[in-house]
Structure formats: C-alpha cells, structure tokens
Design an enzyme around this catalytic site. Sequence first.
Site, short mmCIF file in Angstrom:
data_model
loop_
_atom_site.label_atom_id
_atom_site.label_comp_id
_atom_site.label_asym_id
_atom_site.label_seq_id
_atom_site.Cartn_x
_atom_site.Cartn_y
_atom_site.Cartn_z
N LYS A 22 9.96 7.95 16.07
CA LYS A 22 11.51 7.88 16.09
C LYS A 22 12.00 6.24 15.45
CE LYS A 22 13.82 5.34 19.53
NZ LYS A 22 14.30 4.13 19.51
N ASN A 23 10.95 5.36 15.72
CA ASN A 23 11.51 3.94 15.03
C ASN A 23 11.28 4.01 13.60
OD1 ASN A 23 12.57 3.15 17.67
ND2 ASN A 23 10.85 2.00 18.23
N ARG A 93 20.85 0.59 18.34
CA ARG A 93 20.43 -0.53 17.78
C ARG A 93 20.07 -0.29 16.15
NH1 ARG A 93 20.73 -5.75 18.81
NH2 ARG A 93 19.18 -6.85 17.65
N CYS A 117 19.43 -0.27 23.58
CA CYS A 117 18.95 -0.63 25.06
C CYS A 117 19.18 -1.97 25.29
CB CYS A 117 17.39 -0.28 25.20
SG CYS A 117 17.15 1.65 25.37
N ARG A 122 19.73 -9.82 22.42
CA ARG A 122 19.08 -9.14 21.38
C ARG A 122 19.94 -9.84 20.12
NH1 ARG A 122 17.66 -2.94 21.98
NH2 ARG A 122 16.28 -3.42 20.24
N PRO A 123 19.57 -10.94 19.69
CA PRO A 123 20.16 -11.65 18.58
C PRO A 123 19.79 -10.97 17.34
CG PRO A 123 18.32 -12.95 19.01
CD PRO A 123 18.31 -11.53 20.25
N ILE A 124 20.62 -11.10 16.34
CA ILE A 124 20.41 -10.69 14.66
C ILE A 124 20.55 -11.83 14.03
CG2 ILE A 124 21.22 -8.13 15.09
CD1 ILE A 124 23.75 -9.10 13.52
N ASP A 125 20.20 -13.09 14.34
CA ASP A 125 20.23 -14.44 13.53
C ASP A 125 19.46 -14.24 12.50
OD1 ASP A 125 18.45 -14.53 16.06
OD2 ASP A 125 18.01 -16.60 15.08
N ASP A 305 6.80 -1.30 24.06
CA ASP A 305 7.38 0.02 24.27
C ASP A 305 6.78 0.51 25.06
OD1 ASP A 305 9.76 -0.92 22.85
OD2 ASP A 305 9.39 0.20 21.05
N ARG A 397 17.25 9.57 23.65
CA ARG A 397 17.27 8.83 22.48
C ARG A 397 16.11 8.93 21.72
NH1 ARG A 397 18.66 3.03 23.13
NH2 ARG A 397 18.17 3.48 20.84
C1 EPZ Z 1 12.30 -2.74 17.38
O1 EPZ Z 1 13.53 -3.41 17.81
C2 EPZ Z 1 12.27 -1.48 18.38
N1 EPZ Z 1 13.50 -0.69 17.78
C3 EPZ Z 1 12.03 -1.65 19.75
O2 EPZ Z 1 11.96 -0.47 20.46
C4 EPZ Z 1 11.04 -2.59 20.12
O3 EPZ Z 1 11.06 -2.91 21.38
C5 EPZ Z 1 11.15 -3.97 19.12
O4 EPZ Z 1 11.19 -3.49 17.88
C6 EPZ Z 1 9.65 -4.76 19.51
O5 EPZ Z 1 8.70 -4.11 18.93
C7 EPZ Z 1 13.42 -0.18 16.80
O6 EPZ Z 1 12.58 -0.15 15.91
C8 EPZ Z 1 14.76 0.80 16.52
P1 EPZ Z 1 12.68 -7.05 17.06
P2 EPZ Z 1 14.14 -4.82 17.23
O7 EPZ Z 1 13.75 -7.54 16.17
O8 EPZ Z 1 13.93 -4.54 15.77
C9 EPZ Z 1 13.80 -11.62 18.81
C10 EPZ Z 1 12.23 1.46 21.62
O9 EPZ Z 1 12.18 1.51 23.01
N2 EPZ Z 1 14.88 -11.51 17.76
O10 EPZ Z 1 11.48 -7.06 16.66
O11 EPZ Z 1 15.70 -4.85 17.67
C11 EPZ Z 1 14.20 -10.49 19.78
O12 EPZ Z 1 15.12 -11.20 20.72
C12 EPZ Z 1 12.78 0.25 21.18
O13 EPZ Z 1 12.01 2.15 20.86
C13 EPZ Z 1 15.54 -12.87 17.29
O14 EPZ Z 1 15.23 -13.77 17.98
O15 EPZ Z 1 13.29 -5.90 17.79
C14 EPZ Z 1 12.87 -10.23 20.39
O16 EPZ Z 1 12.56 -11.20 21.47
C15 EPZ Z 1 13.65 -0.58 22.02
N3 EPZ Z 1 16.40 -12.70 16.33
C16 EPZ Z 1 11.98 -10.24 19.05
O17 EPZ Z 1 12.65 -10.90 18.30
C17 EPZ Z 1 16.43 -11.92 15.43
O18 EPZ Z 1 17.38 -11.66 14.68
C18 EPZ Z 1 11.67 -8.94 18.78
O19 EPZ Z 1 12.80 -8.13 18.33
C19 EPZ Z 1 15.81 -10.58 15.89
C20 EPZ Z 1 14.82 -10.53 16.90
#
Ligand code: EPZ
Length: 428
Positions: A22-23, A93, A117, A122-125, A305, A397
């Site tokens: 899925k991801n 997301r 979720c 969940r920042p995008i910085d 996950d 989902r």
């Molecule tokens: C992906 O989310 C997955 N989603 C999530 O799976 C998974 O939990 C996560 O990666 C971690 O493995 C998809 O692939 C669609 P990240 P993503 O950016 O990309 C911090 C599921 O259940 N961060 O790796 O959103 C954030 O707060 C889903 O299938 C920043 O600080 O996760 C977190 O602590 C849910 N700034 C860490 O990084 C940013 O700009 C990891 O987040 C982005 C993230």
Amino acid sequence: MEKYVILGGAKLEGEVEISGAKNSAVAIIVAALLVKDVCVIENVPAVSDTYVLMDIINQLGGKAEFVSKGTLRIDARGVDCIEAPYEMVSKIRASSYLMGALLGRFGHARVAMPGGCDFGVRPIDLHLKGFEALGAEYTVEHGLVDIHAEKLSGAEIYMDTVSVGATINVMLAAALAQGQTVIENAAKEPHIVDVANFLNSMGANIKGAGTDVIKIKGVESLHGGTYIVIPDQIEAGTFMIAAAATNGDVLIKNVIPKHLDSVTAKLLEMGAEVEEYDDAIRVKASGNLKKVNVKTMPHPGFPTDLQPQMLTLLTRTEGTSIVTENVWDSRFKYVDELRRMGANVTVDGRTAIVEGGAQLTGSPVSSTDLRAGAALVIAGLMANGVTEVYNLKYIDRGYENFEQKLRSLGAQITRRKDGEKCHFAGIA
Ligand code: EPZ
C-alpha cells in the site's frame, strides 16, 4: 456502521497470499503524474487509499482505472490542474506526494495540508525545506500550501529527521530538475526503493535508494511503461504476528523475506518458529512465548506500522515486555481499547509496559487508525468469546480482503452492519 465480528480461539492455519504494498502504491500512483504518458502499474492493492488517489488523478484531468485485478492504468497526459483542495486530499496522508509530483511537472502546486491517520503531530516542514532547496518558494494560506518555482535546480539536502514522505517528495520534485540532487539521511524503507525503481524504469536517473544517500540526476522527461509494485511488508508482518498470536502455522506467500528481518528476529526471540523461503515465510507457534522488548525505528529497524500488532501479541507472553515508539509521538491510543479486552498495559509517553499472561476477553472496540485496527482484529482472534471491531474505514484504507484472507486461514470473522445478526456456531 459496519463492524467485524470475531469469535476468538481459532488457530490460523494454511497459506495466505500477500498483496502489493500500500505505501509503495500510493506513492507510485502519484509519481505517475510526472509522466506525460501511460503507466501500467501491476500488483496494486484494491484498498480505499488507492481509490481515493485514483479519484484525485481523474479530477486533475488524468485517467486512472483498474483494467484487471491489481493492474492500474494511469494516463496522465491530460492532467491540466495543479490544485488539490481540502475535500480532495483530506482523507489521505499520501496526498502530500501531489506537492512533489505537480511541482516537478508544472513548477507549481496548490495542495491542501494533508490528512491521514492521527499519531500526534505530523509536520511537513522537511518536505517544504527540500522544495526550497531545489529553488521553490511557498506560502501557506487558507489551508492551502502554494509552492512554485521558475526552475527547479539540483541541490544537496540533509534531512534533519529520517522521513519517508519527505524523501519521496524530494525524489519526485528532483526527478525532472536541472542537475543533481543529493538527499542525505534519506529514509531507507522498501517503498523508497520501489518508488525510485518505478521512476528509473520510466527514464529517471536515481541511485542509492535503500541507503541513506540518494543521488538524483534530473532528466528532460519521463516515458510511460509497466511496473510491478513490491509485496506489502506490513501486511506480511501483520499475518506473521497473527499466526504467532493464535498459536497457528501459516505460510505467508509473495513476500520479500529480507524486508521482514526485524519481525523475524523478534518472533524467533519469543520462541516462535520462522522458516524463510525465496518468496515466502512460514510462522509457527505453540505453547508459551517469551517476553521481548521492541523499539520502533526507521528501516531496517522494527517498523512503527507493526508496533500495535506486536504489542497485542505481547499481552499473551510470559513476563513483562517494554515497547518503545521512536517514530511517532502518540501511537498508543489503541491501548485503551486493548485494556477494555483485559490487557494489562501502562503507557508513559513513548513507552508502553506490557504485563504478559493476560487472557483477553471479547468486547466491542474501535479502530483508532489503520494498524491499530489490524491489532484489534488480532486481539479478537486471541480473545475468549466475541469481539466487535468498529471503525473499519481505517482497516479498509490499507488491508486488501482482510477478513477473506483471515477466514481462509480458519479465523471466525465476519463483516456485519451494526444490528445485523451473526451466525457463528453457538452464537446468535
Ligand atoms: C510513512 O508516513 C507511512 N505512510 C506511515 O505509514 C509510517 O508510519 C511512516 O512513514 C513511518 O514509517 C506512507 O508511506 C503513506 P515520516 P510519513 O515522514 O511519510 C517526522 C501506515 O500505517 N517528520 O517518515 O508521513 C514525523 O513527525 C502509515 O501505513 C517531521 O518532523 O512518515 C515522524 O515523527 C501510517 N517533519 C517522523 O518524521 C516532516 O516534514 C517520520 O515520519 C516529516 C516527518
């Protein structure tokens, strides 16, 4: 409202086929927007996140349709819109990937802040910092992130935190940029490699995916083609844990065993049997399993996950286990639901202390997110009596044919509308 009704106690036994990841799929579907041509993507799971993204592509002027089971045809030639408003993207997301794809193709993207979720902040910085490094500017107004660039140029980008989303988004934006982009401290998840392989097979030049340094040499354009999505690591891990949780014996087929090393290691440590084949894993458990401590980490660490599913399994082991969540700041919300079933778990910030040896008892519970939903289903399989799992929209989902697959392994699980009767042996 629909729910799963589960009569606990059955051992899972037999074979199960894992779907496409899925991801990976959600990122690749959006990545296809970079290609002014037709992409045929195979092994795409028919889950609601996929359908939401297909809808978005159709609304942007492209055409996404399943042409056969698991085969998605995306024609992005007609895409002429760079705006994805809240109604379109709030459910998912992965819609944040629209930023990188539309910016990469048109030099401009207007995308509502993404949903998905809820695990706390969940920042995008990091995504935005990456786009800025490539020469883009952005504003956030009225809930829309507006990102534009006259020209995208390669840059060196260091990610402060390992982020799957930011790594993929920068790869998307950089694929057609001028010059070379280097992402340092990149995420290494299997789906990062899959997205890079997809883009490369469409003509991109990306090296190093799967390590923490990814180099992207921008190319003039991408062409269409056919690509096969990798098997779902998290779905496979969920079935591995479910097999152990029910003292079962399950052959999990269509997997890449290497992607599951961290799960295999924990199950072996607990005393389960795990056999690896080329593209399958067999998990067998009987009797008491031992406590283990689990710390979630970015790949190749234990995946966040699978944390809820693993914690659920630990409620039945001997002794006290400690589960530490290092990726998300609030991913133990489901523990309240497990307590309703008799689990003995204490949460303190990012740490959960699981007192093993509990016999869970069936009760009504509610999914709080996708993986928590799967964990509650596992809890239902382990419990005495009947469990009702509500809020199935989360499970839908990301798990394709979840109840059918579990039923084929002998689980007593059925999907019902609230109020509809359920006919398990001995239950009205
Ligand atoms: C992906 O989310 C997955 N989603 C999530 O799976 C998974 O939990 C996560 O990666 C971690 O493995 C998809 O692939 C669609 P990240 P993503 O950016 O990309 C911090 C599921 O259940 N961060 O790796 O959103 C954030 O707060 C889903 O299938 C920043 O600080 O996760 C977190 O602590 C849910 N700034 C860490 O990084 C940013 O700009 C990891 O987040 C982005 C993230």
